[in-house]
Motif scaffolding. Sequence first.
Motif, mmCIF file in Angstrom:
data_model
loop_
_atom_site.group_PDB
_atom_site.id
_atom_site.type_symbol
_atom_site.label_atom_id
_atom_site.label_comp_id
_atom_site.label_asym_id
_atom_site.label_seq_id
_atom_site.Cartn_x
_atom_site.Cartn_y
_atom_site.Cartn_z
ATOM 1 N N MET A 1 8.970 -2.847 1.432
ATOM 2 C CA MET A 1 7.614 -3.194 0.980
ATOM 3 C C MET A 1 6.690 -1.990 1.155
ATOM 4 S SD MET A 1 5.453 -6.504 2.076
ATOM 5 C CE MET A 1 4.036 -7.025 1.161
ATOM 6 N N PHE A 2 5.921 -1.738 0.125
ATOM 7 C CA PHE A 2 5.039 -0.562 0.108
ATOM 8 C C PHE A 2 3.588 -1.067 0.156
ATOM 9 C CE2 PHE A 2 3.406 2.964 -2.940
ATOM 10 C CZ PHE A 2 2.827 3.630 -1.871
ATOM 11 N N ILE A 3 2.926 -0.766 1.279
ATOM 12 C CA ILE A 3 1.567 -1.288 1.506
ATOM 13 C C ILE A 3 0.596 -0.116 1.598
ATOM 14 C CG2 ILE A 3 0.115 -2.703 3.006
ATOM 15 C CD1 ILE A 3 2.713 -3.974 4.089
ATOM 16 N N THR A 4 -0.496 -0.172 0.850
ATOM 17 C CA THR A 4 -1.480 0.912 0.919
ATOM 18 C C THR A 4 -2.793 0.416 1.522
ATOM 19 O OG1 THR A 4 -2.166 0.530 -1.370
ATOM 20 C CG2 THR A 4 -0.480 2.205 -1.002
ATOM 21 N N PHE A 5 -3.496 1.353 2.141
ATOM 22 C CA PHE A 5 -4.778 1.097 2.811
ATOM 23 C C PHE A 5 -5.837 1.896 2.095
ATOM 24 C CE2 PHE A 5 -3.490 -1.120 6.701
ATOM 25 C CZ PHE A 5 -2.136 -1.126 6.469
ATOM 26 N N GLU A 6 -6.818 1.194 1.550
ATOM 27 C CA GLU A 6 -7.844 1.871 0.749
ATOM 28 C C GLU A 6 -9.229 1.491 1.238
ATOM 29 O OE1 GLU A 6 -7.431 4.069 -1.579
ATOM 30 O OE2 GLU A 6 -5.353 3.862 -2.247
ATOM 31 N N GLY A 7 -10.198 2.325 0.884
ATOM 32 C CA GLY A 7 -11.580 2.015 1.226
ATOM 33 C C GLY A 7 -12.412 3.273 1.271
ATOM 34 N N PRO A 8 -13.740 3.090 1.293
ATOM 35 C CA PRO A 8 -14.623 4.242 1.363
ATOM 36 C C PRO A 8 -14.477 4.965 2.693
ATOM 37 C CG PRO A 8 -15.839 2.228 0.806
ATOM 38 C CD PRO A 8 -14.472 1.817 1.221
ATOM 39 N N ASP A 9 -15.039 6.170 2.759
ATOM 40 C CA ASP A 9 -15.028 6.927 4.010
ATOM 41 C C ASP A 9 -15.703 6.097 5.103
ATOM 42 O OD1 ASP A 9 -14.684 8.817 1.808
ATOM 43 O OD2 ASP A 9 -14.890 10.369 3.337
ATOM 44 N N ILE A 89 6.570 0.655 4.339
ATOM 45 C CA ILE A 89 5.751 1.882 4.312
ATOM 46 C C ILE A 89 4.280 1.505 4.324
ATOM 47 C CG2 ILE A 89 5.142 3.960 2.981
ATOM 48 C CD1 ILE A 89 8.386 2.486 2.264
ATOM 49 N N LEU A 90 3.552 2.076 5.279
ATOM 50 C CA LEU A 90 2.106 1.883 5.364
ATOM 51 C C LEU A 90 1.474 3.225 5.007
ATOM 52 C CD1 LEU A 90 1.889 0.072 8.825
ATOM 53 C CD2 LEU A 90 2.182 -0.976 6.570
ATOM 54 N N CYS A 91 0.745 3.267 3.910
ATOM 55 C CA CYS A 91 0.201 4.543 3.448
ATOM 56 C C CYS A 91 -1.328 4.499 3.430
ATOM 57 C CB CYS A 91 0.762 4.856 2.058
ATOM 58 S SG CYS A 91 0.400 6.515 1.507
ATOM 59 N N ASP A 92 -1.924 5.432 4.203
ATOM 60 C CA ASP A 92 -3.381 5.546 4.303
ATOM 61 C C ASP A 92 -3.871 6.307 3.072
ATOM 62 O OD1 ASP A 92 -6.002 5.938 5.122
ATOM 63 O OD2 ASP A 92 -5.477 6.571 7.150
ATOM 64 N N ARG A 93 -4.316 5.586 2.077
ATOM 65 C CA ARG A 93 -4.739 6.048 0.742
ATOM 66 C C ARG A 93 -3.544 6.327 -0.164
ATOM 67 N NH1 ARG A 93 -9.973 6.492 0.473
ATOM 68 N NH2 ARG A 93 -11.242 7.116 2.241
ATOM 69 N N TYR A 94 -3.783 6.053 -1.479
ATOM 70 C CA TYR A 94 -2.755 6.319 -2.500
ATOM 71 C C TYR A 94 -3.500 6.436 -3.829
ATOM 72 C CZ TYR A 94 1.826 5.703 -4.861
ATOM 73 O OH TYR A 94 2.960 5.854 -5.632
ATOM 74 N N ALA A 95 -2.830 6.118 -4.925
ATOM 75 C CA ALA A 95 -3.401 6.374 -6.254
ATOM 76 C C ALA A 95 -4.772 5.717 -6.472
ATOM 77 C CB ALA A 95 -2.419 5.908 -7.323
ATOM 78 N N ASP A 96 -5.017 4.551 -5.876
ATOM 79 C CA ASP A 96 -6.330 3.909 -6.063
ATOM 80 C C ASP A 96 -7.462 4.786 -5.546
ATOM 81 O OD1 ASP A 96 -5.218 1.499 -7.129
ATOM 82 O OD2 ASP A 96 -4.740 0.854 -5.090
ATOM 83 N N SER A 97 -7.182 5.636 -4.552
ATOM 84 C CA SER A 97 -8.222 6.548 -4.059
ATOM 85 C C SER A 97 -8.651 7.507 -5.165
ATOM 86 C CB SER A 97 -7.715 7.381 -2.878
ATOM 87 O OG SER A 97 -7.727 6.643 -1.685
ATOM 88 N N THR A 98 -7.691 7.977 -5.943
ATOM 89 C CA THR A 98 -8.036 8.903 -7.024
ATOM 90 C C THR A 98 -8.888 8.204 -8.071
ATOM 91 O OG1 THR A 98 -5.930 10.003 -6.657
ATOM 92 C CG2 THR A 98 -7.078 10.538 -8.692
ATOM 93 N N MET A 99 -8.492 6.966 -8.398
ATOM 94 C CA MET A 99 -9.271 6.228 -9.392
ATOM 95 C C MET A 99 -10.690 5.979 -8.851
ATOM 96 S SD MET A 99 -8.977 5.298 -12.417
ATOM 97 C CE MET A 99 -7.402 4.900 -13.124
ATOM 98 N N ALA A 100 -10.794 5.627 -7.569
ATOM 99 C CA ALA A 100 -12.109 5.322 -6.989
ATOM 100 C C ALA A 100 -12.973 6.581 -6.853
ATOM 101 C CB ALA A 100 -11.938 4.650 -5.626
ATOM 102 N N TYR A 101 -12.408 7.646 -6.299
ATOM 103 C CA TYR A 101 -13.216 8.843 -6.001
ATOM 104 C C TYR A 101 -13.401 9.732 -7.229
ATOM 105 C CZ TYR A 101 -13.286 7.967 -0.974
ATOM 106 O OH TYR A 101 -13.522 7.425 0.265
ATOM 107 N N SER A 166 -18.083 0.552 -5.335
ATOM 108 C CA SER A 166 -18.087 -0.469 -6.377
ATOM 109 C C SER A 166 -16.890 -0.308 -7.296
ATOM 110 C CB SER A 166 -19.426 -0.527 -7.115
ATOM 111 O OG SER A 166 -19.601 0.643 -7.839
ATOM 112 N N GLY A 167 -16.394 0.929 -7.448
ATOM 113 C CA GLY A 167 -15.161 1.142 -8.217
ATOM 114 C C GLY A 167 -13.989 0.400 -7.586
ATOM 115 N N TYR A 168 -13.889 0.528 -6.279
ATOM 116 C CA TYR A 168 -12.813 -0.181 -5.573
ATOM 117 C C TYR A 168 -12.904 -1.693 -5.817
ATOM 118 C CZ TYR A 168 -10.742 3.376 -2.421
ATOM 119 O OH TYR A 168 -10.039 4.415 -1.893
ATOM 120 N N LEU A 169 -14.119 -2.228 -5.731
ATOM 121 C CA LEU A 169 -14.264 -3.680 -5.892
ATOM 122 C C LEU A 169 -13.900 -4.105 -7.309
ATOM 123 C CD1 LEU A 169 -17.499 -4.237 -3.757
ATOM 124 C CD2 LEU A 169 -15.152 -4.950 -3.193
#
Length: 203
Positions: A1-9, A89-101, A166-169
């Motif tokens: 299972m591949f789990i990512t952690f996303e969010g603002p700084d 796998i627990l990954c601190d940021r992934y592709a969604d970070s690029t889309m958000a930032y 707001s992009g993340y949401l």
Amino acid sequence: MFITFEGPDGSGKTTQLNKLVPALEAKGLDIVRTREPGGTDIGDQIRSVIMNMKNKSMHPRAEILLFCASRAQLVEELIRPSLAAGKIILCDRYADSTMAYQGYGHGLDRTMLTHLLDFATGGLKPDLTLLFDISAEAGLRRRISNHEEWNRMDDYALQFHERVRSGYLTMAAAEPERFVVINADRTPDEIHTDVLSAILSRL
Ligand code: TYD
């Protein structure tokens, strides 16, 4: 299972990962923890170029290609082999970070970004994404009060960080089966309880 952690700084992802890893290991689960940018030797070298305060003139297109280069290496060197070995796998940021930032934050073309991210990841998507939601102001306040190191990415204006949030949401609303949104403006223990139950209920 591949789990990512996303969010603002300043959303507290890293604190939560520090609590989560031992909690999951105590249940006998085989965990691999990693982060972006970085996570491999090559990725860590790319990370130091991205974060360096000397590189203030970096163009957003150059920046995004560096993030993608680090990610491509991480996917092939660590994530895919770990998944094949049956690990979590627990990954601190992934592709969604690029889309958000880079997408929502810097306003780069999001259709183009979708193709680029697909190329960088070889199409690998997370099974579960935890979004740590916090206002840009509360997030930056938290980083300052924790005396966290200030890097080039933090230096962008508050409005930039609001667009990221707001992009993340927006992304979470578009893919409700993959995202779990967690209110990150609470105590670490309260957040940890939600994180643990979101993960355990999917395993
Ligand atoms: P880091 O110190 O790892 O911050 P955090 O603890 O908040 O994850 O810095 C990563 C910074 O890089 C953060 O501001 C988010 C940004 N970033 C992007 O802009 N695009 C990306 O694709 C990734 C992975 C990160």
